[in-house]
Motif scaffolding. Structure first.
Motif, PDB file in Angstrom:
ATOM      1  N   ALA A  90      11.301  -3.437  58.360  1.00 59.60           N
ATOM      2  CA  ALA A  90      12.621  -3.923  58.774  1.00 59.60           C
ATOM      3  C   ALA A  90      12.571  -5.263  59.502  1.00 59.60           C
ATOM      4  O   ALA A  90      13.537  -6.014  59.463  1.00 59.60           O
ATOM      5  CB  ALA A  90      13.286  -2.873  59.653  1.00 59.60           C
ATOM      6  N   ILE A  91      11.454  -5.585  60.165  1.00 56.05           N
ATOM      7  CA  ILE A  91      11.473  -6.803  60.988  1.00 56.05           C
ATOM      8  C   ILE A  91      10.795  -7.998  60.332  1.00 56.05           C
ATOM      9  O   ILE A  91      10.669  -9.046  60.935  1.00 56.05           O
ATOM     10  CB  ILE A  91      10.896  -6.558  62.410  1.00 56.05           C
ATOM     11  N   GLY A  92      10.374  -7.864  59.097  1.00 51.52           N
ATOM     12  CA  GLY A  92       9.780  -9.019  58.423  1.00 51.52           C
ATOM     13  C   GLY A  92       8.752  -8.568  57.400  1.00 51.52           C
ATOM     14  O   GLY A  92       8.560  -7.382  57.182  1.00 51.52           O
ATOM     15  N   LEU A  93       8.087  -9.537  56.794  1.00 50.13           N
ATOM     16  CA  LEU A  93       7.152  -9.223  55.715  1.00 50.13           C
ATOM     17  C   LEU A  93       5.905  -8.495  56.228  1.00 50.13           C
ATOM     18  O   LEU A  93       5.445  -7.550  55.633  1.00 50.13           O
ATOM     19  CB  LEU A  93       6.714 -10.512  55.027  1.00 50.13           C
ATOM     20  N   ARG A  94       5.352  -8.989  57.319  1.00 48.08           N
ATOM     21  CA  ARG A  94       4.181  -8.409  57.958  1.00 48.08           C
ATOM     22  C   ARG A  94       3.055  -8.055  56.987  1.00 48.08           C
ATOM     23  O   ARG A  94       2.698  -6.889  56.831  1.00 48.08           O
ATOM     24  CB  ARG A  94       4.574  -7.182  58.772  1.00 48.08           C
ATOM     25  N   PRO A  95       2.482  -9.060  56.335  1.00 42.64           N
ATOM     26  CA  PRO A  95       1.356  -8.768  55.430  1.00 42.64           C
ATOM     27  C   PRO A  95       0.096  -8.390  56.202  1.00 42.64           C
ATOM     28  O   PRO A  95       0.056  -8.475  57.430  1.00 42.64           O
ATOM     29  CB  PRO A  95       1.158 -10.096  54.704  1.00 42.64           C
ATOM     30  N   VAL A  96      -0.935  -7.975  55.455  1.00 45.83           N
ATOM     31  CA  VAL A  96      -2.190  -7.576  56.105  1.00 45.83           C
ATOM     32  C   VAL A  96      -3.359  -8.422  55.591  1.00 45.83           C
ATOM     33  O   VAL A  96      -4.505  -8.001  55.640  1.00 45.83           O
ATOM     34  CB  VAL A  96      -2.474  -6.064  55.905  1.00 45.83           C
ATOM     35  N   ASP A  97      -3.048  -9.633  55.122  1.00 45.48           N
ATOM     36  CA  ASP A  97      -4.099 -10.475  54.533  1.00 45.48           C
ATOM     37  C   ASP A  97      -5.233 -10.791  55.513  1.00 45.48           C
ATOM     38  O   ASP A  97      -6.389 -10.906  55.126  1.00 45.48           O
ATOM     39  CB  ASP A  97      -3.494 -11.777  53.990  1.00 45.48           C
ATOM     40  N   GLN A  98      -4.919 -10.920  56.797  1.00 46.16           N
ATOM     41  CA  GLN A  98      -5.967 -11.265  57.774  1.00 46.16           C
ATOM     42  C   GLN A  98      -6.923 -10.092  58.000  1.00 46.16           C
ATOM     43  O   GLN A  98      -8.110 -10.296  58.232  1.00 46.16           O
ATOM     44  CB  GLN A  98      -5.350 -11.694  59.112  1.00 46.16           C
ATOM     45  N   HIS A  99      -6.392  -8.880  57.929  1.00 45.09           N
ATOM     46  CA  HIS A  99      -7.251  -7.691  58.045  1.00 45.09           C
ATOM     47  C   HIS A  99      -8.254  -7.711  56.878  1.00 45.09           C
ATOM     48  O   HIS A  99      -9.452  -7.504  57.052  1.00 45.09           O
ATOM     49  CB  HIS A  99      -6.441  -6.394  57.948  1.00 45.09           C
ATOM     50  N   VAL A 100      -7.705  -7.952  55.676  1.00 44.77           N
ATOM     51  CA  VAL A 100      -8.523  -7.916  54.466  1.00 44.77           C
ATOM     52  C   VAL A 100      -9.553  -9.049  54.479  1.00 44.77           C
ATOM     53  O   VAL A 100     -10.747  -8.825  54.251  1.00 44.77           O
ATOM     54  CB  VAL A 100      -7.599  -8.015  53.219  1.00 44.77           C
ATOM     55  N   LYS A 101      -9.095 -10.246  54.821  1.00 44.94           N
ATOM     56  CA  LYS A 101      -9.998 -11.404  54.843  1.00 44.94           C
ATOM     57  C   LYS A 101     -11.154 -11.166  55.829  1.00 44.94           C
ATOM     58  O   LYS A 101     -12.315 -11.443  55.529  1.00 44.94           O
ATOM     59  CB  LYS A 101      -9.185 -12.633  55.267  1.00 44.94           C
ATOM     60  N   GLY A 102     -10.845 -10.609  56.968  1.00 44.03           N
ATOM     61  CA  GLY A 102     -11.865 -10.368  57.991  1.00 44.03           C
ATOM     62  C   GLY A 102     -12.885  -9.332  57.535  1.00 44.03           C
ATOM     63  O   GLY A 102     -14.089  -9.511  57.714  1.00 44.03           O
ATOM     64  N   LEU A 103     -12.389  -8.247  56.926  1.00 37.82           N
ATOM     65  CA  LEU A 103     -13.323  -7.205  56.477  1.00 37.82           C
ATOM     66  C   LEU A 103     -14.197  -7.733  55.346  1.00 37.82           C
ATOM     67  O   LEU A 103     -15.388  -7.402  55.261  1.00 37.82           O
ATOM     68  CB  LEU A 103     -12.552  -5.950  56.049  1.00 37.82           C
ATOM     69  N   GLU A 104     -13.631  -8.590  54.497  1.00 40.98           N
ATOM     70  CA  GLU A 104     -14.444  -9.197  53.429  1.00 40.98           C
ATOM     71  C   GLU A 104     -15.544 -10.068  54.040  1.00 40.98           C
ATOM     72  O   GLU A 104     -16.691 -10.046  53.593  1.00 40.98           O
ATOM     73  CB  GLU A 104     -13.562 -10.017  52.477  1.00 40.98           C
ATOM     74  N   ALA A 105     -15.185 -10.797  55.089  1.00 42.95           N
ATOM     75  CA  ALA A 105     -16.190 -11.645  55.751  1.00 42.95           C
ATOM     76  C   ALA A 105     -17.309 -10.788  56.346  1.00 42.95           C
ATOM     77  O   ALA A 105     -18.457 -11.227  56.444  1.00 42.95           O
ATOM     78  CB  ALA A 105     -15.524 -12.483  56.835  1.00 42.95           C
ATOM     79  N   LEU A 106     -16.974  -9.545  56.710  1.00 41.27           N
ATOM     80  CA  LEU A 106     -17.993  -8.630  57.243  1.00 41.27           C
ATOM     81  C   LEU A 106     -18.793  -7.952  56.118  1.00 41.27           C
ATOM     82  O   LEU A 106     -19.620  -7.079  56.379  1.00 41.27           O
ATOM     83  CB  LEU A 106     -17.341  -7.563  58.126  1.00 41.27           C
ATOM     84  N   GLY A 107     -18.471  -8.321  54.881  1.00 44.10           N
ATOM     85  CA  GLY A 107     -19.274  -7.831  53.758  1.00 44.10           C
ATOM     86  C   GLY A 107     -18.616  -6.764  52.905  1.00 44.10           C
ATOM     87  O   GLY A 107     -19.241  -6.235  51.987  1.00 44.10           O
ATOM     88  N   ALA A 108     -17.361  -6.450  53.163  1.00 40.84           N
ATOM     89  CA  ALA A 108     -16.703  -5.401  52.369  1.00 40.84           C
ATOM     90  C   ALA A 108     -16.213  -5.975  51.046  1.00 40.84           C
ATOM     91  O   ALA A 108     -15.932  -7.165  50.936  1.00 40.84           O
ATOM     92  CB  ALA A 108     -15.527  -4.829  53.145  1.00 40.84           C
ATOM     93  N   GLU A 109     -16.137  -5.085  50.062  1.00 39.90           N
ATOM     94  CA  GLU A 109     -15.529  -5.456  48.788  1.00 39.90           C
ATOM     95  C   GLU A 109     -14.170  -4.797  48.757  1.00 39.90           C
ATOM     96  O   GLU A 109     -14.074  -3.568  48.934  1.00 39.90           O
ATOM     97  CB  GLU A 109     -16.357  -4.868  47.653  1.00 39.90           C
ATOM     98  N   ILE A 110     -13.126  -5.598  48.565  1.00 42.48           N
ATOM     99  CA  ILE A 110     -11.781  -5.028  48.671  1.00 42.48           C
ATOM    100  C   ILE A 110     -10.967  -5.343  47.436  1.00 42.48           C
ATOM    101  O   ILE A 110     -10.935  -6.481  46.964  1.00 42.48           O
ATOM    102  CB  ILE A 110     -11.092  -5.553  49.950  1.00 42.48           C
ATOM    103  N   ARG A 111     -10.340  -4.302  46.912  1.00 42.83           N
ATOM    104  CA  ARG A 111      -9.423  -4.489  45.786  1.00 42.83           C
ATOM    105  C   ARG A 111      -8.107  -3.807  46.134  1.00 42.83           C
ATOM    106  O   ARG A 111      -8.092  -2.851  46.926  1.00 42.83           O
ATOM    107  CB  ARG A 111      -9.974  -3.797  44.528  1.00 42.83           C
TER     108      ARG A 111
END
Ligand code: EPU
Length: 416
Positions: free
Chosen positions: A117-138
């Motif tokens: 309700a209060i905006g788009l609020r994506p989670v791209d930074q969560h995903v980008k950070g976990l990828e930098a820690l070595g995770a594979e995310i789809r």
């Protein structure tokens, strides 16, 4: 569906106790996922969002028992690292399970939160950070599918300041191999409370409360006890309500240092505010003066207090400019406040609030948690009766709000 009926006009007077912070409790409940030993939490607020998080953890195999404000969690039997859409869609904070699950289980399947309700609020930074820690995310069929061997510590700079993003990465980094440095981290006190709990569990987190957080990964975390910090937004909401009604209240179990920017604005509005160990007293004589504000990450004025101050400005003397910089659609309360007689003009992320001498009771609809709180404040000052519909939003984040307000002399009741 429950409604709240408020007969406005009574100044709030007396004392109440502030509950534990929702936005500290939610990530800390998820921290239990990181260890196979029990975590005992005190001062956990009894809220709908907390119950939703406990249900989410339970369906993953975490044993959870709540008794009053104490919650015991044991994630020894964690065997289903899945957060289904049905639960995630009702509470965006469910995304906080992603980092801990990945770090402990090596994989996780978490529904994308979807619209809000209060905006788009994506989670791209969560995903980008976990990828930098070595995770594979789809992302598949609306789910984030994440896999990793042991995560690897790294240095990463977040593109923007995100509270739950910082918390997710901080938790994941606790069990990573090596050192993680999070730059442009959120400095919110809830991040510090989470770091304190993680450190009590044996993690090595330093720098929480600054914009550079360093996490030295460890093999495993152990059991611990932790008491949740006071809710600074509940504190600010009761202070704003007392100021709007021209009352005098004392709030116990809270800390003024958590909300300096809010207290500064209350003083600017004309309130006398005094803090002494663990309590805050506010007294307001006469009509408040308008206060302009601009939301920004901590320690600046919190977006979670913007709606409540718009209600205060609605009846204040003068004209205020309210600018929202965190969420792109967080003015829905403006139209509802207008139904009570407020004079508010919005353009983009700015609202011009021209104070009127009085509001008139009417039926209004709650659209999100903090919008609901602003309608409660407006109802407390309006002449006649205000009926607030859809108050399930309020129950997500304020413990026993009508009981606490009644204790302060408000004429408020819930109709089922
Ligand atoms: N953002 C992105 N990408 C991301 C993450 C965030 O673009 O990956 C954007 C958001 O869209 C938003 C801004 O960054 O525009 C800040 O969002 P943030 O991630 O900080 O918000 P959040 O972590 O989802 C928490 C609180 C909110 C509070 C905000 C801001 C919890 C559980 N929720 O949300 O609380 O408004 O920080 O302080 O901690 C509330 O309690 O009513 C509430 C909404």
């Amino acid at each position: 569906m429950d409604r709240l009926l408020i007969a406005g006009g009574a100044p709030l007077r007396g004392a109440v106790r502030v509950s534990g912070a929702k936005n500290a409790a939610l990530p800390i409940l998820c921290a239990a996922l990181l260890s196979a030993e029990p975590l005992r939490l005190a001062n956990v607020p009894r809220l709908h969002d907390v119950r939703t998080m406990l249900r989410l953890l339970a369906q993953m195999g975490v044993a959870a028992a709540a008794e009053g404000a104490q919650v015991d969690l044991d994630a020894r039997g964690l065997d289903r690292p899945l957060a289904p859409y049905e639960l995630v869609k009702t509470m965006r904070a469910s995304i906080l399970v992603l980092g801990p699950l990945l770090a402990r289980c090596g994989h996780a399947r978490v529904s994308l939160p979807g619209g809000c309700a209060i905006g788009l609020r994506p989670v791209d930074q969560h995903v980008k950070g976990l990828e930098a820690l070595g995770a594979e995310i789809r992302v598949e069929q609306g789910y984030i599918e994440a896999r990793a061997g042991r995560l690897k510590g790294t240095r990463l700079v977040m593109d923007l300041v995100t509270v739950t993003g910082t918390e997710n990465l901080m938790m994941a980094a606790c069990l990573a191999d090596g050192v993680t440095v999070l730059e442009n981290a959120a400095r919110e006190p809830e991040v510090v409370d989470l770091a304190d709990c993680l450190n009590a569990m044996g993690a090595r987190v330093s720098g929480a409360g600054t914009d550079v957080i360093t996490v030295e990964g460890v093999e495993r975390l152990h059991g611990a006890r932790h008491s949740i910090m006071p809710d600074r937004i509940e504190t600010g909401t009761f202070l704003a309500a007392a100021a709007a009604t021209g009352g005098a209240v004392t709030l116990h179990g809270t800390r003024a240092g958590l909300l300096d920017a809010v207290i500064d604005k209350l003083r600017e509005a004309g309130a006398a505010v005094e803090a002494q160990n663990g309590s805050i007293r506010l007294e307001m004589r006469g009509r408040p003066r308008s206060v302009s504000l601009r939301t920004a990450p901590f320690p600046a004025f919190p977006t979670d207090m913007q709606a409540q101050f718009m209600a205060l400005d609605a009846i204040a003397e003068g004209t205020a400019t309210v600018t929202e910089t965190i969420f792109e659609n967080r003015f829905m309360h403006a139209l509802e406040l207008a139904r009570l007689g407020a004079d508010i003009e919005t353009a983009g992320n700015t609202a011009i609030v021209r104070g009127v001498p009085r509001l008139q009771g009417a039926t209004v609809m709650a659209t999100d948690l903090r919008a609901s709180a602003s309608l409660v404040i407006a109802g407390l000052v309006a002449q006649g009766e205000t009926c607030i519909e859809r108050i399930y939003h309020l129950d997500r984040g304020y413990e026993a709000i009508e009981e606490k307000l009644s204790a302060l002399g408000a004429a408020i009741r819930r109709v089922r």
